[in-house]
Design a protein around this motif. Structure first.
Motif, PDB file in Angstrom:
ATOM      1  N   ASP A  44       0.833  -1.208   0.000  1.00  0.00           N
ATOM      2  CA  ASP A  44       0.000   0.000   0.000  1.00  0.00           C
ATOM      3  C   ASP A  44       0.871   1.263   0.000  1.00  0.00           C
ATOM      4  O   ASP A  44       0.758   2.134  -0.876  1.00  0.00           O
ATOM      5  N   MET A  45       1.793   1.346   0.964  1.00  0.00           N
ATOM      6  CA  MET A  45       2.633   2.557   1.060  1.00  0.00           C
ATOM      7  C   MET A  45       3.591   2.660  -0.131  1.00  0.00           C
ATOM      8  O   MET A  45       3.891   3.761  -0.601  1.00  0.00           O
ATOM      9  N   GLY A  46       4.039   1.520  -0.604  1.00  0.00           N
ATOM     10  CA  GLY A  46       4.992   1.504  -1.723  1.00  0.00           C
ATOM     11  C   GLY A  46       4.415   2.121  -2.986  1.00  0.00           C
ATOM     12  O   GLY A  46       5.113   2.800  -3.750  1.00  0.00           O
ATOM     13  N   TYR A  47       3.119   1.922  -3.212  1.00  0.00           N
ATOM     14  CA  TYR A  47       2.487   2.497  -4.406  1.00  0.00           C
ATOM     15  C   TYR A  47       2.378   4.019  -4.315  1.00  0.00           C
ATOM     16  O   TYR A  47       2.376   4.716  -5.336  1.00  0.00           O
ATOM     17  N   GLY A  48       2.276   4.548  -3.077  1.00  0.00           N
ATOM     18  CA  GLY A  48       2.164   6.009  -2.921  1.00  0.00           C
ATOM     19  C   GLY A  48       3.510   6.697  -2.823  1.00  0.00           C
ATOM     20  O   GLY A  48       3.624   7.898  -3.090  1.00  0.00           O
ATOM     21  N   ALA A  49       4.527   5.923  -2.473  1.00  0.00           N
ATOM     22  CA  ALA A  49       5.843   6.508  -2.181  1.00  0.00           C
ATOM     23  C   ALA A  49       6.423   7.372  -3.307  1.00  0.00           C
ATOM     24  O   ALA A  49       7.003   8.427  -3.028  1.00  0.00           O
ATOM     25  N   VAL A  54      12.001   8.709  -2.326  1.00  0.00           N
ATOM     26  CA  VAL A  54      12.708   7.677  -3.103  1.00  0.00           C
ATOM     27  C   VAL A  54      12.966   6.446  -2.224  1.00  0.00           C
ATOM     28  O   VAL A  54      13.641   5.505  -2.641  1.00  0.00           O
ATOM     29  N   THR A  55      12.408   6.456  -1.032  1.00  0.00           N
ATOM     30  CA  THR A  55      12.602   5.333  -0.112  1.00  0.00           C
ATOM     31  C   THR A  55      11.858   4.104  -0.635  1.00  0.00           C
ATOM     32  O   THR A  55      10.700   4.190  -1.028  1.00  0.00           O
TER      33      THR A  55
END
Ligand SMILES: NC(=O)c1ccc[n+]([C@@H]2O[C@H](COP(=O)([O-])OP(=O)(O)OC[C@H]3O[C@@H](n4cnc5c(N)ncnc54)[C@H](O)[C@@H]3O)[C@@H](O)[C@H]2O)c1
Length: 310
Positions: A44-49, A54-55
């Motif tokens: 979930d968080m990875g798609y918004g990052a 750039v983390t």
């Protein structure tokens, strides 16, 4: 640099989100008892990052924590599930000690086996005695408790409201235990270099009139938050991200935070210089007689807790 987060409940997820948004790490690894939860959260968080950071964020196992610079430990029972939400209970968060000691005896050896060099940030309640336990298990001093940094921010927010001043401009600290015996360092509080007592007077306020209500609001802020949303999480997530930033950037910031104090032989919060290896130096503030008595009581409460889990 890599940051690990153990436990992806309410607090772990807030830590992950705040750390991701702060953009301080190259990678965040989420480790949880149930992998489905950490995987879902990382996805979930990875798609918004990419919008702000750039983390890289991913779920993982303990072996994925190798080379981590800092690991936040949030695993364990929270105040609501552990029955620590009674404002009249003098034990407060210390009520969670036995259950969370068992969790730490399980988790910390697994962390240390793969990431011996990492700074370990103890978030689980009660963080001060659990930091002492972590230090003993880890066999090194790079262990911090989030301590009273969050309480100090809450203190500043309430003072800011009374003075109608931005809390960022107020220097005020809560010291001692992150718990019911915490000490409000009124004599050292300042705004614009003006002692807070004088500033209150200039705004037509008396310390005696506002002190009990401010201390009550801060001491039991976790319970008020839990009554609203079930868990105290966002504030502590932001605090953990800021501590990680201080450590990773070797900032030498001076903050009230839980660090092992060789004078008292336990972990408690005093203003401390924080850098890449954790606590670099603890500063001993000049305390009023009442504050000194309060600090002694806080040390006694923490010593009892420490003895219980030796
Ligand atoms: N330091 C502070 O200022 C502060 C502020 C708020 C909350 N807390 C504390 O943080 C802790 C976490 O609170 P929460 O609301 O996230 O609880 P939670 O129940 O939502 O989450 C706890 C997580 O820990 C995991 N967990 C439990 N045992 C584990 C183990 N052995 N190995 C790996 N994972 C394990 C669970 O699976 C769960 O995901 C509590 O102790 C709470 O009181 C501390």
């Amino acid at each position: 640099m890599k940051i690990g987060i153990i436990g992806t409940g309410a607090v772990g997820s807030a830590c992950a989100f705040a750390t991701l948004m702060r953009g301080i790490a190259s990678e965040i690894v989420l480790v949880n008892r149930s992998r489905d939860r950490s995987r879902g959260m990382a996805t979930d968080m990875g798609y918004g990052a990419p919008l702000s950071s750039v983390t890289k964020i991913r779920d993982g196992d303990y072996s994925d924590l190798a080379d981590a610079a800092l690991i936040m430990i949030t695993a364990g029972v929270n105040e609501k599930a552990g029955g620590a939400t009674d404002r009249n209970d003098p034990l407060g968060r210390l009520r969670l000690l036995d259950k969370n000691t068992a969790v730490y005896r399980d988790v910390v050896p697994k962390i240390v086996a793969v990431a011996w060099d990492a700074v370990l940030l103890v978030v689980t309640d009660p963080p001060d005695p659990l930091a002492d336990l972590t230090r003993r298990i880890a066999g090194h001093d790079r262990v911090l408790s989030t301590g009273t940094l969050l309480d100090s921010l809450r203190f500043r927010v309430h003072l800011g409201r009374r003075l109608n001043v931005a809390p960022a401009q107020i220097e005020a600290q809560v010291l001692g235990e992150h718990g019911t015996s915490q000490i409000f360092y009124w004599s050292g509080a300042r705004v614009g270099g003006v002692p807070i007592i004088d500033a209150l007077g200039q705004c037509g306020l008396e310390q005696d009139d506002i002190q009990p209500s401010i201390e009550n609001e801060v001491r039991f802020a976790n319970i008020s938050i839990i009554e609203g949303i079930g868990a105290s999480q966002y504030g502590i997530g932001m605090v953990c991200a800021r501590i990680a930033e201080i450590v990773l950037r070797d900032e030498r910031a001076v903050v009230p935070i839980g660090a092992y104090n060789s004078r008292y032989e336990l972990t408690l919060s005093l203003p401390s210089i924080i850098g890449r290896s954790g606590c670099v130096q603890i500063l001993e503030p000049p305390l009023s007689d009442d504050e000194h008595t309060g600090l002694k009581k806080s040390i006694e409460a923490l010593r009892k807790a420490q003895d219980r889990i030796r």
